[in-house]
Design an enzyme around this catalytic site. Sequence first.
Site, short mmCIF file in Angstrom:
data_model
loop_
_atom_site.label_atom_id
_atom_site.label_comp_id
_atom_site.label_asym_id
_atom_site.label_seq_id
_atom_site.Cartn_x
_atom_site.Cartn_y
_atom_site.Cartn_z
N ASN A 18 4.69 13.37 6.89
CA ASN A 18 3.93 11.96 7.65
C ASN A 18 2.64 12.39 7.66
O ASN A 18 1.72 13.23 8.59
CB ASN A 18 4.49 12.61 9.14
CG ASN A 18 6.01 11.88 9.26
OD1 ASN A 18 6.94 12.79 8.53
ND2 ASN A 18 6.16 10.71 9.28
N TYR A 40 12.51 0.23 1.50
CA TYR A 40 11.70 1.12 1.05
C TYR A 40 11.92 2.23 0.39
O TYR A 40 11.46 2.62 -0.73
CB TYR A 40 10.55 1.19 2.25
CG TYR A 40 9.62 2.45 1.96
CD1 TYR A 40 8.61 1.88 0.98
CD2 TYR A 40 9.56 3.68 2.63
CE1 TYR A 40 7.54 3.04 1.11
CE2 TYR A 40 8.74 4.64 2.40
CZ TYR A 40 7.40 4.24 1.29
OH TYR A 40 6.66 5.21 1.28
N ARG A 95 8.68 15.45 13.72
CA ARG A 95 8.23 15.04 12.39
C ARG A 95 7.39 15.92 11.80
O ARG A 95 6.75 16.78 12.63
CB ARG A 95 7.65 13.52 12.29
CG ARG A 95 8.33 12.49 12.52
CD ARG A 95 9.49 12.23 11.51
NE ARG A 95 10.47 11.22 12.08
CZ ARG A 95 11.53 11.30 12.82
NH1 ARG A 95 11.99 12.30 13.27
NH2 ARG A 95 12.28 10.27 13.34
N ASN A 115 -5.24 -4.18 -5.37
CA ASN A 115 -5.07 -5.57 -4.84
C ASN A 115 -5.67 -5.55 -3.58
O ASN A 115 -5.74 -6.60 -3.19
CB ASN A 115 -4.01 -5.87 -5.22
CG ASN A 115 -2.87 -5.47 -4.05
OD1 ASN A 115 -3.14 -4.67 -3.35
ND2 ASN A 115 -1.69 -5.96 -4.16
N ASN A 169 -3.68 -3.86 1.28
CA ASN A 169 -3.66 -2.97 2.66
C ASN A 169 -4.81 -2.08 2.74
O ASN A 169 -4.81 -1.03 3.17
CB ASN A 169 -2.29 -2.16 2.57
CG ASN A 169 -1.98 -1.96 3.84
OD1 ASN A 169 -2.35 -2.47 4.99
ND2 ASN A 169 -1.39 -0.71 4.12
N1 LIG Z 1 1.19 7.11 4.59
C1 LIG Z 1 2.56 7.56 4.72
O1 LIG Z 1 2.98 7.71 5.83
C2 LIG Z 1 3.43 7.76 3.29
C3 LIG Z 1 4.48 8.57 3.46
C4 LIG Z 1 5.23 8.65 2.17
C5 LIG Z 1 5.01 8.38 1.17
N2 LIG Z 1 3.73 7.31 1.23
C6 LIG Z 1 3.57 6.56 -0.27
O2 LIG Z 1 2.08 6.94 -0.65
C7 LIG Z 1 1.48 5.93 -1.16
C8 LIG Z 1 0.30 5.77 -0.55
O3 LIG Z 1 0.47 5.33 0.63
P1 LIG Z 1 -0.83 5.10 1.67
O4 LIG Z 1 -0.53 5.50 3.09
O5 LIG Z 1 -2.15 5.47 1.27
O6 LIG Z 1 -0.73 3.60 1.74
P2 LIG Z 1 -1.98 2.34 1.66
O7 LIG Z 1 -1.27 1.25 1.97
O8 LIG Z 1 -2.90 2.84 2.55
O9 LIG Z 1 -2.20 2.59 0.20
C9 LIG Z 1 -1.61 1.84 -0.64
C10 LIG Z 1 -2.70 1.03 -1.62
O10 LIG Z 1 -1.80 0.27 -2.69
C11 LIG Z 1 -2.37 -0.99 -2.60
N3 LIG Z 1 -1.51 -1.84 -3.36
C12 LIG Z 1 -0.23 -2.32 -2.94
N4 LIG Z 1 0.36 -2.92 -3.84
C13 LIG Z 1 -0.29 -2.90 -4.76
C14 LIG Z 1 -0.13 -3.59 -6.10
N5 LIG Z 1 0.82 -4.36 -6.52
N6 LIG Z 1 -1.33 -3.37 -6.96
C15 LIG Z 1 -2.63 -2.82 -6.68
N7 LIG Z 1 -2.60 -2.28 -5.45
C16 LIG Z 1 -1.40 -2.29 -4.38
C17 LIG Z 1 -2.90 -1.30 -1.22
O11 LIG Z 1 -3.58 -2.46 -1.00
C18 LIG Z 1 -3.22 0.06 -0.52
O12 LIG Z 1 -4.62 -0.10 -0.79
C19 LIG Z 1 2.44 4.89 -1.15
O13 LIG Z 1 3.22 4.59 -2.30
C20 LIG Z 1 3.32 5.11 -0.06
O14 LIG Z 1 4.80 4.58 -0.22
C21 LIG Z 1 2.91 7.07 2.16
#
Ligand SMILES: NC(=O)c1ccc[n+]([C@@H]2O[C@H](COP(=O)([O-])OP(=O)(O)OC[C@H]3O[C@@H](n4cnc5c(N)ncnc54)[C@H](O)[C@@H]3O)[C@@H](O)[C@H]2O)c1
Length: 334
Positions: A178, A148, A230, A32, A35
């Site tokens: 991380n 979260y 971390r 969407n 982010n």
């Molecule tokens: N980056 C970290 O530190 C980390 C650590 C542990 C877990 N995670 C998990 O990994 C996954 C990816 O993380 P990331 O760092 O790439 O985050 P990010 O925010 O870069 O990527 C997530 C993507 O999902 C999209 N999004 C959010 N809600 C949406 C919806 N309702 N419909 C469609 N798209 C949607 C955002 O626009 C974004 O592009 C997430 O689930 C996050 O919780 C991330």
Amino acid sequence: MAILITGGTGFIGSHTAVELLNEGYDVVSVDNLSNSKKDVVDRISEITGKPVIFYHVDLLDRQSLRKVFQQHKFTSVIHFAASKVLSESISEPINYYRNNVEGTINLLELMQEYGVQQLVFSSTAAVYAESAQSPLTEDSPCLAETPYGRTKLFCEEIIRDVHNSGKGLCAVILRYFNPIGAHASGLIGEEPNLNPDNLMPYVAKAASGEIECVAVYGNDYPTKDGTGVRDFIHVVDLAKGHLQALEKLQQSPALYTYNLGCGRGHSVMDVIQAYEQACAKKIPYKITARRAGDLAEVFADPSKAEREMGWKAQLTIADMCRDSWTWKQRCQRA
Ligand SMILES: NC(=O)c1ccc[n+]([C@@H]2O[C@H](COP(=O)([O-])OP(=O)(O)OC[C@H]3O[C@@H](n4cnc5c(N)ncnc54)[C@H](O)[C@@H]3O)[C@@H](O)[C@H]2O)c1
């Protein structure tokens, strides 16, 4: 047959798309763009020389998501899309539960309706109890301390229940530690629209002069230099873990949970010093008060992922900082 990636233009989703395309998978990406940015799709294609089919779709919009399932036959889904800023989840819990839990339910329903039975789910080390001792194993106690973390823990439980219902869903739940770094090409990296609360974007900004200094939250922890420790993992290593997870599901469909981390901790000061080496300049930092909820030391025991999926992180903290700096410099030029 294609793989559906939700959150496919985000930080980890975009790097996973590259690894999948390089391995010959067809990729359909939905996001969407809350982010991330649409031009990430072109940059993924530039790196791989292969097309990515992209839909600007919100997982909460079931009708639009259904159209994606109608248009493609998927073998598997890798589900990244979620809101992920811990501090924001405390001030906006309803939005977090709606986006992360409802989005996952919508996806699971459509997977069931369209007979897609393989899921790889992005979970997090934030599901573990604060009292759990590192190295954290998959059997360490879970008691998420933030909204979260709870959204992720609830999604894990929902996935377990759907698996146990016997309708064919098999899944790999990946608990990331991380992730930092960027693709070595410098074409994709961490590029949030929202204010992140993880360390690396601020180190990169301080290195490039966008901010005056990095805030280091506390230097009185019982760690080697007093700063938090971390388990930092290169995003490309993490992305590769998803391919191993898909293979695991193809070979023996069941439900699995794996930690993805390096298995060793680096302190905040270690990261700042490694980044100084990478960018060949001093990074200004300021010691401030501890942040509520931050622990002294959190790192994974990733041995189960190695034993059962043959996955092990390969890249070092120096690689992570070098690639992050290459990416940061590209962003500055753009
Ligand atoms: N980056 C970290 O530190 C980390 C650590 C542990 C877990 N995670 C998990 O990994 C996954 C990816 O993380 P990331 O760092 O790439 O985050 P990010 O925010 O870069 O990527 C997530 C993507 O999902 C999209 N999004 C959010 N809600 C949406 C919806 N309702 N419909 C469609 N798209 C949607 C955002 O626009 C974004 O592009 C997430 O689930 C996050 O919780 C991330």
